[in-house]
Design a protein around this motif. Structure first.
Motif, PDB file in Angstrom:
ATOM      1  N   ARG A  63     107.163  42.299  62.253  1.00 25.73           N
ATOM      2  CA  ARG A  63     106.752  43.638  62.670  1.00 25.73           C
ATOM      3  C   ARG A  63     107.575  44.175  63.833  1.00 25.73           C
ATOM      4  NH1 ARG A  63     101.946  45.818  60.940  1.00 25.73           N
ATOM      5  NH2 ARG A  63     100.453  44.430  59.885  1.00 25.73           N
ATOM      6  N   GLY A  64     108.259  43.287  64.547  1.00 28.25           N
ATOM      7  CA  GLY A  64     108.959  43.705  65.749  1.00 28.25           C
ATOM      8  C   GLY A  64     110.141  44.614  65.471  1.00 28.25           C
ATOM      9  N   GLY A  65     110.743  45.126  66.534  1.00 27.74           N
ATOM     10  CA  GLY A  65     111.822  46.095  66.375  1.00 27.74           C
ATOM     11  C   GLY A  65     113.210  45.501  66.406  1.00 27.74           C
ATOM     12  N   ALA A  66     113.315  44.179  66.556  1.00 29.11           N
ATOM     13  CA  ALA A  66     114.635  43.558  66.622  1.00 29.11           C
ATOM     14  C   ALA A  66     115.327  43.580  65.258  1.00 29.11           C
ATOM     15  CB  ALA A  66     114.520  42.133  67.131  1.00 29.11           C
ATOM     16  N   ALA A  67     116.625  43.326  65.269  1.00 32.88           N
ATOM     17  CA  ALA A  67     117.394  43.256  64.015  1.00 32.88           C
ATOM     18  C   ALA A  67     117.118  41.912  63.352  1.00 32.88           C
ATOM     19  CB  ALA A  67     118.883  43.446  64.303  1.00 32.88           C
ATOM     20  N   VAL A  68     116.085  41.877  62.545  1.00 33.08           N
ATOM     21  CA  VAL A  68     115.628  40.658  61.888  1.00 33.08           C
ATOM     22  C   VAL A  68     115.599  40.913  60.386  1.00 33.08           C
ATOM     23  CG1 VAL A  68     113.689  39.053  61.628  1.00 33.08           C
ATOM     24  CG2 VAL A  68     114.259  39.972  63.884  1.00 33.08           C
ATOM     25  N   PRO A  69     116.057  39.965  59.571  1.00 29.60           N
ATOM     26  CA  PRO A  69     116.022  40.187  58.119  1.00 29.60           C
ATOM     27  C   PRO A  69     114.607  40.442  57.615  1.00 29.60           C
ATOM     28  CG  PRO A  69     117.352  38.266  58.663  1.00 29.60           C
ATOM     29  CD  PRO A  69     116.653  38.674  59.915  1.00 29.60           C
ATOM     30  N   ALA A  70     114.500  41.236  56.574  1.00 35.05           N
ATOM     31  CA  ALA A  70     113.210  41.405  55.905  1.00 35.05           C
ATOM     32  C   ALA A  70     112.844  40.124  55.175  1.00 35.05           C
ATOM     33  CB  ALA A  70     113.283  42.583  54.931  1.00 35.05           C
ATOM     34  N   ASN A  71     111.564  39.972  54.876  1.00 30.97           N
ATOM     35  CA  ASN A  71     111.079  38.844  54.072  1.00 30.97           C
ATOM     36  C   ASN A  71     111.528  37.502  54.652  1.00 30.97           C
ATOM     37  OD1 ASN A  71     109.929  40.593  51.989  1.00 30.97           O
ATOM     38  ND2 ASN A  71     112.067  41.060  51.505  1.00 30.97           N
ATOM     39  N   ILE A  72     111.268  37.336  55.918  1.00 30.30           N
ATOM     40  CA  ILE A  72     111.751  36.157  56.638  1.00 30.30           C
ATOM     41  C   ILE A  72     110.772  34.984  56.559  1.00 30.30           C
ATOM     42  CG2 ILE A  72     110.756  36.681  58.906  1.00 30.30           C
ATOM     43  CD1 ILE A  72     113.446  35.952  60.126  1.00 30.30           C
ATOM     44  N   VAL A  73     109.546  35.250  56.102  1.00 31.44           N
ATOM     45  CA  VAL A  73     108.496  34.239  56.025  1.00 31.44           C
ATOM     46  C   VAL A  73     107.955  34.205  54.602  1.00 31.44           C
ATOM     47  CG1 VAL A  73     106.308  33.436  57.008  1.00 31.44           C
ATOM     48  CG2 VAL A  73     107.880  34.818  58.398  1.00 31.44           C
ATOM     49  N   TRP A  74     107.654  33.003  54.095  1.00 25.49           N
ATOM     50  CA  TRP A  74     107.131  32.922  52.727  1.00 25.49           C
ATOM     51  C   TRP A  74     106.050  31.862  52.618  1.00 25.49           C
ATOM     52  CZ3 TRP A  74     111.787  30.768  54.134  1.00 25.49           C
ATOM     53  CH2 TRP A  74     111.944  29.398  53.874  1.00 25.49           C
ATOM     54  N   THR A  75     105.316  31.929  51.510  1.00 24.42           N
ATOM     55  CA  THR A  75     104.281  30.941  51.200  1.00 24.42           C
ATOM     56  C   THR A  75     104.182  30.767  49.701  1.00 24.42           C
ATOM     57  OG1 THR A  75     101.978  30.311  51.587  1.00 24.42           O
ATOM     58  CG2 THR A  75     102.387  32.606  51.033  1.00 24.42           C
ATOM     59  N   TYR A  76     103.674  29.622  49.286  1.00 21.46           N
ATOM     60  CA  TYR A  76     103.399  29.361  47.871  1.00 21.46           C
ATOM     61  C   TYR A  76     101.883  29.265  47.681  1.00 21.46           C
ATOM     62  CZ  TYR A  76     108.347  28.477  47.115  1.00 21.46           C
ATOM     63  OH  TYR A  76     109.714  28.614  47.018  1.00 21.46           O
ATOM     64  N   PRO A  77     101.239  30.340  47.204  1.00 21.86           N
ATOM     65  CA  PRO A  77      99.783  30.296  47.020  1.00 21.86           C
ATOM     66  C   PRO A  77      99.350  29.372  45.885  1.00 21.86           C
ATOM     67  CG  PRO A  77     100.680  32.361  46.202  1.00 21.86           C
ATOM     68  CD  PRO A  77     101.799  31.675  46.924  1.00 21.86           C
ATOM     69  N   ASP A  78     100.239  29.123  44.948  1.00 28.44           N
ATOM     70  CA  ASP A  78      99.914  28.253  43.819  1.00 28.44           C
ATOM     71  C   ASP A  78     101.139  27.400  43.485  1.00 28.44           C
ATOM     72  OD1 ASP A  78      98.515  27.102  41.743  1.00 28.44           O
ATOM     73  OD2 ASP A  78      98.966  28.718  40.318  1.00 28.44           O
ATOM     74  N   PRO A  79     101.490  26.460  44.357  1.00 25.99           N
ATOM     75  CA  PRO A  79     102.724  25.690  44.162  1.00 25.99           C
ATOM     76  C   PRO A  79     102.618  24.744  42.979  1.00 25.99           C
ATOM     77  CG  PRO A  79     101.454  24.753  45.948  1.00 25.99           C
ATOM     78  CD  PRO A  79     100.759  26.030  45.558  1.00 25.99           C
ATOM     79  N   LEU A  80     103.765  24.301  42.492  1.00 24.99           N
ATOM     80  CA  LEU A  80     103.784  23.301  41.446  1.00 24.99           C
ATOM     81  C   LEU A  80     103.214  21.982  41.992  1.00 24.99           C
ATOM     82  CD1 LEU A  80     107.268  24.050  39.853  1.00 24.99           C
ATOM     83  CD2 LEU A  80     105.021  24.728  39.011  1.00 24.99           C
ATOM     84  N   PRO A  81     102.630  21.154  41.130  1.00 24.60           N
ATOM     85  CA  PRO A  81     101.940  19.948  41.601  1.00 24.60           C
ATOM     86  C   PRO A  81     102.778  19.042  42.493  1.00 24.60           C
ATOM     87  CG  PRO A  81     101.412  20.354  39.299  1.00 24.60           C
ATOM     88  CD  PRO A  81     102.476  21.346  39.669  1.00 24.60           C
ATOM     89  N   ALA A  82     104.079  18.948  42.227  1.00 24.91           N
ATOM     90  CA  ALA A  82     104.924  18.027  42.994  1.00 24.91           C
ATOM     91  C   ALA A  82     104.994  18.377  44.474  1.00 24.91           C
ATOM     92  CB  ALA A  82     106.329  17.986  42.404  1.00 24.91           C
ATOM     93  N   VAL A  83     104.751  19.648  44.831  1.00 19.40           N
ATOM     94  CA  VAL A  83     104.801  20.073  46.236  1.00 19.40           C
ATOM     95  C   VAL A  83     103.477  20.727  46.630  1.00 19.40           C
ATOM     96  CG1 VAL A  83     107.311  20.292  46.355  1.00 19.40           C
ATOM     97  CG2 VAL A  83     105.949  22.233  45.576  1.00 19.40           C
TER      98      VAL A  83
END
Length: 271
Positions: free
Chosen positions: A211-231
């Protein structure tokens, strides 16, 4: 009659291709139509491409659905000059398939994966499990391991995450990713986006931006709500691109790695 290779060893062609027979039963579909049904697939690695693809004996391909390409995509695959369009129910998928010039792979046809390049076959299966984006590399490991390390994440000097219960994800050829419980992340500093990516090892990821105003790439954080069983251990945890944030582990600052994602992140940087 085609002689199928059985020896499990990676070989090299004069064109620089690496290839290896696979023992997996692989099917590829376009919609509900099975175009490939192979028990003798071959994994192929092209020079400079980090992920493999499959090539299949012609006998295990629906060649009746292939047409010589109207606009061959020469230059897109190592030395390939013969391309095919896929015609199905009146719809034409241009350059959906091709052959490699390597004599080792004579009699084999490779296909594009729709989820990776936007054309080709859109459903793929190894045995009875659907796989996405590209074949899984048998020489690559992905391990998700619970840890007691102290991990801190800063973006533009602001502390965004602080945890002593991360899950570390070790993936061959990539830096360690630190997956952090949501309770240990300042979610008010992030905003969810409609961006999604698919991974044949982990599943489908959702993303947040800073949310900040710095020059930061979009989509910098991610999650897997339904990951494959191995992970499965990373389910609902949040990870940050090491390439674009500052991570400290047990008091030691980590250098930002240079990876295949570095350039893409730089291009996504917004003011």
């Amino acid at each position: 009659m085609t002689t199928f290779p059985t020896e499990r060893a990676v070989r090299t062609t004069p064109e620089g291709l690496l290839w290896e027979p696979s023992a997996r039963w692989v099917r590829g579909r376009r919609g509900e139509v099975t175009v490939v049904d192979s028990r003798h697939p071959v994994l192929v690695w092209e020079p400079g491409v980090p992920v493999p693809l499959y090539a299949f004996p012609r006998e295990e391909v629906r060649e009746d659905l292939l047409r010589p390409a109207k606009n061959p995509a020469t230059g897109t695959h190592t030395g390939s000059r013969i391309f095919y369009d896929l015609e199905l129910d009146g719809e034409l998928q241009e350059n959906a398939a091709w052959t490699f010039p390597a004599s080792d792979l004579a009699g084999h046809i490779a296909f594009e994966w729709f989820g990776r390049v936007g054309r080709g076959l859109d459903h793929w299966y190894e045995e009875e499990e659907e796989i996405f984006i590209h074949p899984r590399d048998p020489h690559k490991r992905v391990d998700a391991i619970a840890s007691g390390r102290h991990v801190r994440v800063e973006i533009d000097g602001t502390l965004v995450a602080d945890t002593v219960r991360p899950v570390l994800l070790f993936e061959t050829g990539l830096p360690t990713r630190f997956y952090i419980p949501r309770e240990d992340v300042r979610l008010e500093l992030l905003v969810p986006t409609d961006h999604h990516t698919g991974c044949p090892y982990k599943g489908t990821a959702d993303y947040w931006s800073w949310r900040g105003g710095a020059a930061v790439p979009a989509n910098i954080v991610w999650t897997y709500p339904d990951p494959l069983p191995a992970v499965g251990a990373v389910k609902d945890l949040l990870a940050f691109y090491n390439e674009a944030v500052d991570i400290t582990v047990d008091g030691e600052g980590m250098e930002r790695p240079v990876t295949p994602f570095t350039r893409a992140l730089a291009e996504q940087t917004r003011p």
